[in-house]
Design a protein around this motif. Sequence first.
Motif, PDB file in Angstrom:
ATOM      1  N   ARG A   1       0.833  -1.197   0.000  1.00 14.72           N
ATOM      2  CA  ARG A   1       0.000   0.000   0.000  1.00 14.72           C
ATOM      3  C   ARG A   1       0.880   1.265   0.000  1.00 14.72           C
ATOM      4  O   ARG A   1       0.653   2.201  -0.756  1.00 14.72           O
ATOM      5  CB  ARG A   1      -0.907  -0.002   1.230  1.00 14.72           C
ATOM      6  CG  ARG A   1      -1.968   1.105   1.223  1.00 14.72           C
ATOM      7  CD  ARG A   1      -2.522   1.383   2.615  1.00 14.72           C
ATOM      8  NE  ARG A   1      -2.713   0.202   3.435  1.00 14.72           N
ATOM      9  CZ  ARG A   1      -3.843  -0.516   3.477  1.00 14.72           C
ATOM     10  NH1 ARG A   1      -4.869  -0.169   2.737  1.00 14.72           N
ATOM     11  NH2 ARG A   1      -3.921  -1.558   4.273  1.00 14.72           N
TER      12      ARG A   1
ATOM     13  N   PRO B   1      -1.967  -1.162  -8.810  1.00 16.55           N
ATOM     14  CA  PRO B   1      -2.524  -1.677  -7.552  1.00 16.55           C
ATOM     15  C   PRO B   1      -2.632  -3.199  -7.514  1.00 16.55           C
ATOM     16  O   PRO B   1      -2.854  -3.774  -6.452  1.00 16.55           O
ATOM     17  CB  PRO B   1      -3.904  -1.017  -7.483  1.00 16.55           C
ATOM     18  CG  PRO B   1      -4.255  -0.720  -8.895  1.00 16.55           C
ATOM     19  CD  PRO B   1      -2.969  -0.421  -9.601  1.00 16.55           C
ATOM     20  N   LYS B   2      -2.484  -3.861  -8.660  1.00 14.95           N
ATOM     21  CA  LYS B   2      -2.622  -5.323  -8.677  1.00 14.95           C
ATOM     22  C   LYS B   2      -1.309  -5.972  -8.211  1.00 14.95           C
ATOM     23  O   LYS B   2      -0.216  -5.573  -8.620  1.00 14.95           O
ATOM     24  CB  LYS B   2      -3.025  -5.824 -10.056  1.00 14.95           C
ATOM     25  CG  LYS B   2      -2.140  -5.391 -11.205  1.00 14.95           C
ATOM     26  CD  LYS B   2      -2.753  -5.796 -12.537  1.00 14.95           C
ATOM     27  CE  LYS B   2      -1.880  -5.341 -13.708  1.00 14.95           C
ATOM     28  NZ  LYS B   2      -2.474  -5.700 -15.009  1.00 14.95           N
ATOM     29  N   TRP B   3      -1.444  -6.981  -7.334  1.00 17.63           N
ATOM     30  CA  TRP B   3      -0.255  -7.559  -6.726  1.00 17.63           C
ATOM     31  C   TRP B   3      -0.480  -8.986  -6.277  1.00 17.63           C
ATOM     32  O   TRP B   3      -1.621  -9.431  -6.097  1.00 17.63           O
ATOM     33  CB  TRP B   3       0.192  -6.713  -5.530  1.00 17.63           C
ATOM     34  CG  TRP B   3      -0.748  -6.727  -4.344  1.00 17.63           C
ATOM     35  CD1 TRP B   3      -1.973  -6.126  -4.262  1.00 17.63           C
ATOM     36  CD2 TRP B   3      -0.544  -7.387  -3.089  1.00 17.63           C
ATOM     37  NE1 TRP B   3      -2.530  -6.355  -3.032  1.00 17.63           N
ATOM     38  CE2 TRP B   3      -1.681  -7.116  -2.283  1.00 17.63           C
ATOM     39  CE3 TRP B   3       0.498  -8.142  -2.560  1.00 17.63           C
ATOM     40  CZ2 TRP B   3      -1.806  -7.610  -0.982  1.00 17.63           C
ATOM     41  CZ3 TRP B   3       0.383  -8.646  -1.258  1.00 17.63           C
ATOM     42  CH2 TRP B   3      -0.771  -8.366  -0.486  1.00 17.63           C
TER      43      TRP B   3
ATOM     44  N   ASN C   1       2.672   1.717  -3.298  1.00 17.91           N
ATOM     45  CA  ASN C   1       1.713   2.106  -4.331  1.00 17.91           C
ATOM     46  C   ASN C   1       1.352   3.579  -4.224  1.00 17.91           C
ATOM     47  O   ASN C   1       1.195   4.272  -5.243  1.00 17.91           O
ATOM     48  CB  ASN C   1       0.469   1.229  -4.214  1.00 17.91           C
ATOM     49  CG  ASN C   1      -0.258   1.046  -5.524  1.00 17.91           C
ATOM     50  OD1 ASN C   1      -1.163   1.802  -5.829  1.00 17.91           O
ATOM     51  ND2 ASN C   1       0.165   0.056  -6.305  1.00 17.91           N
ATOM     52  N   ARG C   2       1.236   4.071  -3.002  1.00 21.26           N
ATOM     53  CA  ARG C   2       0.926   5.493  -2.804  1.00 21.26           C
ATOM     54  C   ARG C   2       2.119   6.378  -3.163  1.00 21.26           C
ATOM     55  O   ARG C   2       1.943   7.492  -3.651  1.00 21.26           O
ATOM     56  CB  ARG C   2       0.530   5.736  -1.347  1.00 21.26           C
ATOM     57  CG  ARG C   2      -0.810   5.152  -0.965  1.00 21.26           C
ATOM     58  CD  ARG C   2      -1.059   5.302   0.540  1.00 21.26           C
ATOM     59  NE  ARG C   2      -2.386   4.831   0.923  1.00 21.26           N
ATOM     60  CZ  ARG C   2      -2.825   4.760   2.184  1.00 21.26           C
ATOM     61  NH1 ARG C   2      -2.020   5.141   3.172  1.00 21.26           N
ATOM     62  NH2 ARG C   2      -4.034   4.329   2.448  1.00 21.26           N
TER      63      ARG C   2
ATOM     64  N   GLU D   1      -8.424  -0.316  -2.072  1.00 16.20           N
ATOM     65  CA  GLU D   1      -7.313   0.446  -2.642  1.00 16.20           C
ATOM     66  C   GLU D   1      -6.362  -0.446  -3.445  1.00 16.20           C
ATOM     67  O   GLU D   1      -5.722  -0.007  -4.387  1.00 16.20           O
ATOM     68  CB  GLU D   1      -6.547   1.147  -1.515  1.00 16.20           C
ATOM     69  CG  GLU D   1      -5.402   2.027  -1.982  1.00 16.20           C
ATOM     70  CD  GLU D   1      -4.730   2.741  -0.818  1.00 16.20           C
ATOM     71  OE1 GLU D   1      -3.694   3.388  -1.047  1.00 16.20           O
ATOM     72  OE2 GLU D   1      -5.225   2.635   0.325  1.00 16.20           O
ATOM     73  N   LEU D   2      -6.258  -1.718  -3.037  1.00 10.01           N
ATOM     74  CA  LEU D   2      -5.346  -2.655  -3.683  1.00 10.01           C
ATOM     75  C   LEU D   2      -6.130  -3.760  -4.376  1.00 10.01           C
ATOM     76  O   LEU D   2      -7.271  -4.056  -4.025  1.00 10.01           O
ATOM     77  CB  LEU D   2      -4.389  -3.260  -2.652  1.00 10.01           C
ATOM     78  CG  LEU D   2      -3.459  -2.280  -1.934  1.00 10.01           C
ATOM     79  CD1 LEU D   2      -2.630  -3.009  -0.875  1.00 10.01           C
ATOM     80  CD2 LEU D   2      -2.554  -1.564  -2.918  1.00 10.01           C
ATOM     81  N   ASP D   3      -5.475  -4.400  -5.359  1.00  8.40           N
ATOM     82  CA  ASP D   3      -6.096  -5.457  -6.158  1.00  8.40           C
ATOM     83  C   ASP D   3      -5.270  -6.730  -5.985  1.00  8.40           C
ATOM     84  O   ASP D   3      -4.426  -7.059  -6.816  1.00  8.40           O
ATOM     85  CB  ASP D   3      -6.149  -5.005  -7.627  1.00  8.40           C
ATOM     86  CG  ASP D   3      -6.789  -6.035  -8.544  1.00  8.40           C
ATOM     87  OD1 ASP D   3      -7.341  -7.035  -8.039  1.00  8.40           O
ATOM     88  OD2 ASP D   3      -6.722  -5.843  -9.774  1.00  8.40           O
ATOM     89  N   TYR D   4      -5.527  -7.439  -4.894  1.00  6.95           N
ATOM     90  CA  TYR D   4      -4.782  -8.654  -4.582  1.00  6.95           C
ATOM     91  C   TYR D   4      -5.220  -9.792  -5.489  1.00  6.95           C
ATOM     92  O   TYR D   4      -6.415 -10.031  -5.685  1.00  6.95           O
ATOM     93  CB  TYR D   4      -4.998  -9.033  -3.115  1.00  6.95           C
ATOM     94  CG  TYR D   4      -4.542 -10.418  -2.775  1.00  6.95           C
ATOM     95  CD1 TYR D   4      -3.189 -10.741  -2.767  1.00  6.95           C
ATOM     96  CD2 TYR D   4      -5.469 -11.429  -2.482  1.00  6.95           C
ATOM     97  CE1 TYR D   4      -2.776 -12.025  -2.473  1.00  6.95           C
ATOM     98  CE2 TYR D   4      -5.057 -12.716  -2.185  1.00  6.95           C
ATOM     99  CZ  TYR D   4      -3.712 -13.007  -2.179  1.00  6.95           C
ATOM    100  OH  TYR D   4      -3.298 -14.286  -1.892  1.00  6.95           O
TER     101      TYR D   4
ATOM    102  N   GLY E   1      -6.083  -5.152   2.768  1.00  9.25           N
ATOM    103  CA  GLY E   1      -5.775  -4.192   1.708  1.00  9.25           C
ATOM    104  C   GLY E   1      -6.937  -3.320   1.312  1.00  9.25           C
ATOM    105  O   GLY E   1      -6.745  -2.174   0.878  1.00  9.25           O
TER     106      GLY E   1
END
Length: 377
Positions: free
Chosen positions: A157, A168-170, A160-161, A196-199, A193
Amino acid sequence: MAATTVASVLCLMGTPFAVAAPDPADIPVGTVTAVEPLAPEATLPGAENSRRILYRTTTVRDEPTIASAAVYFPPGPAPAGGWPVIAWAHGTVGLGDECAYSIAGPGARERDWAYLGAWLREGYAIVAADYAGLGTPGDHPYLNGVVEAHNVVDAVRAANRQYPALAPKWVVVGQSQGGGAAVTTARYATEFGGPELDYRGAVGTGVPAYIEDILLPLGPNLPPIELGAHTTAYVLYILNGLRTTYPELDIDSYLNESGRDWLRRANTSCLGPFGDELTAGNVVLGDLFARPLAQIPNLSGLLRRYMGLPESGYDKPVFLGQGLADTDVLTPFTLAFAAKLQAAREPVTLRTYDTDHSGAVNASLVDSIPFVRDLFR
């Protein structure tokens, strides 16, 4: 740590300063507090613009803290949408701050640089969290899976910021201690996450499943079984992690004077030199205890909460790679863990390799690279 970095710069410029370190509680989770150069020892060959970031995360009892991570970028311009991210969860390096990955680099340098270099060449940026208490203030709660999961997610996070070139994909990828961290992160990544994040999923090699069970017989009557130096070090690191996570247990009271001395040494050590010390001292675990660890009420349940791997709740695919000659973790236990997840219809893929604990890392790439590639489609 952020204030320390600023102060260092001002000092180099010859400027007087008086800067107070910020209170982590006043900083939102996943916020970068400082960006620093990476030492050559911690810089992945072939990466560009590598940096060490300090960021706000949590440690035991959800207390706020500052942790560190290394960030590596592939060469060339970022693709549309940014570089997809590999969150690298490293294996045991020790408990001393100087052992932290973003300071000293990998313990198994040739192996890990080859491994991370393969992901870099595939077009992934890499965010390698140190975990709370490694390279930053506070003690490291070794093998506390939920803490490690928070640290990994918050590192992604924060990076990414900080860097618009990151997508955001991880996915999370880890070995040994980091294999367990990757699996626990896989269980909580979506929750921790948020939107905000794309796990997308996880890869773990040399995953230490059910090793909490080997702690149950620890005590003064433990037979003098010959153990490798690393195995003895791991146990002392776990005892330190228990002491950090549950100070009310008074772990020191279960040890004799020699045990307390070795526990103290473990808390500031790096794995390789500490293993050499244990070998030179001919340390036998049973000789370190004054009373059985089993006197701790509900020891089995407590250990499972602290370091047990989740057996359900995975919402994205998980890849497990295991060396059949692995003696650092208990291979039958890891295979049993995978079988339990598969029987429960969790989204787990298992592959085995005719190699040992360390060898499985790069041996697994033939399967894990296409596995991860599919996760990003």
